[in-house]
Design an enzyme around this catalytic site. Structure first.
Site, mmCIF file in Angstrom:
data_model
loop_
_atom_site.group_PDB
_atom_site.id
_atom_site.type_symbol
_atom_site.label_atom_id
_atom_site.label_comp_id
_atom_site.label_asym_id
_atom_site.label_seq_id
_atom_site.Cartn_x
_atom_site.Cartn_y
_atom_site.Cartn_z
ATOM 1 N N LYS A 10 21.220 -38.045 13.854
ATOM 2 C CA LYS A 10 20.628 -39.330 14.226
ATOM 3 C C LYS A 10 19.499 -39.762 13.278
ATOM 4 C CE LYS A 10 21.803 -38.821 19.108
ATOM 5 N NZ LYS A 10 21.266 -38.829 20.481
ATOM 6 N N TYR A 50 28.191 -46.744 21.923
ATOM 7 C CA TYR A 50 27.557 -46.287 23.161
ATOM 8 C C TYR A 50 27.867 -47.190 24.353
ATOM 9 C CZ TYR A 50 25.015 -42.676 20.663
ATOM 10 O OH TYR A 50 24.688 -41.562 19.930
ATOM 11 N N PHE A 58 18.479 -47.333 29.639
ATOM 12 C CA PHE A 58 18.068 -46.958 28.284
ATOM 13 C C PHE A 58 18.990 -47.505 27.195
ATOM 14 C CE2 PHE A 58 20.716 -43.462 29.927
ATOM 15 C CZ PHE A 58 21.685 -43.372 28.931
ATOM 16 N N ARG A 86 28.233 -27.938 21.707
ATOM 17 C CA ARG A 86 27.244 -28.301 22.732
ATOM 18 C C ARG A 86 26.227 -27.170 22.906
ATOM 19 N NH1 ARG A 86 26.946 -33.489 24.313
ATOM 20 N NH2 ARG A 86 26.314 -32.854 26.382
ATOM 21 N N ASN A 113 16.552 -37.056 19.784
ATOM 22 C CA ASN A 113 16.992 -35.670 19.948
ATOM 23 C C ASN A 113 17.869 -35.151 18.806
ATOM 24 O OD1 ASN A 113 19.416 -36.902 20.570
ATOM 25 N ND2 ASN A 113 19.394 -36.330 22.726
ATOM 26 N N HIS A 116 23.922 -35.989 17.995
ATOM 27 C CA HIS A 116 24.873 -36.323 19.061
ATOM 28 C C HIS A 116 25.985 -35.295 18.972
ATOM 29 C CE1 HIS A 116 27.780 -38.653 21.446
ATOM 30 N NE2 HIS A 116 28.656 -38.252 20.537
ATOM 31 N N GLU A 127 35.476 -40.722 19.436
ATOM 32 C CA GLU A 127 34.286 -40.896 18.610
ATOM 33 C C GLU A 127 34.580 -40.655 17.128
ATOM 34 O OE1 GLU A 127 31.226 -39.716 22.218
ATOM 35 O OE2 GLU A 127 31.580 -38.252 20.637
#
Length: 138
Positions: A10, A50, A58, A86, A113, A116, A127
């Site tokens: 990100k 998204y 958010f 993950r 964070n 993704h 994705e």
């Protein structure tokens, strides 16, 4: 069960120079990069990516953040790719992420964070195809 997953490094992580360290950690964990590109999402593209979150409070902030700077998109391969990735990235909240995970090392907050990671085999395929054509995946 698929052996591929999708990730994005990100804007917060790319702007801080963490791209190389994150990619190294991914490769050291046994993932093979099958497609990768450095790009920047427009607000419209981030909104489409998204869209599943469009009703959440958010969403606007997420779209603005994800279009604020360059990202690195990648398709990764490894047995049990989605679950293993993950685990490698850690909890969404870096304060709750396990030691040694990508988010524990590189993330600043829940909103920023660092990475993704797809949450299912189905979403990994969706994705990945958002960013890459079949000619770009090896």
């Amino acid at each position: 069960m698929s052996n591929r997953t999708f990730t994005m490094i990100k804007p917060d992580a790319t702007s801080k120079g963490y791209t190389g360290g994150i990619l190294d950690q991914i490769v050291q964990a046994g993932f093979t990069i099958r497609a990768m590109k450095w790009t920047r999402l427009t607000a419209e593209q981030a909104g489409r990516f998204y869209a599943v979150h469009s009703e959440r409070p958010f969403y606007g902030e997420l779209v603005n953040f994800m279009s604020s700077g360059p990202i690195v998109a990648a398709i990764l391969e490894k047995d049990n790719a989605v679950a293993d990735f993950r685990q490698l990235i850690g909890a969404t909240n870096p304060a709750q992420a396990a030691e040694g995970t990508i988010r524990k090392k590189y993330a600043a907050s829940v909103g920023e964070n660092a990475v993704h990671g797809s949450d299912s085999d189905e979403n990994a395929a969706i994705e990945g195809s958002f960013f890459f054509s079949g000619l770009e995946i090896f």
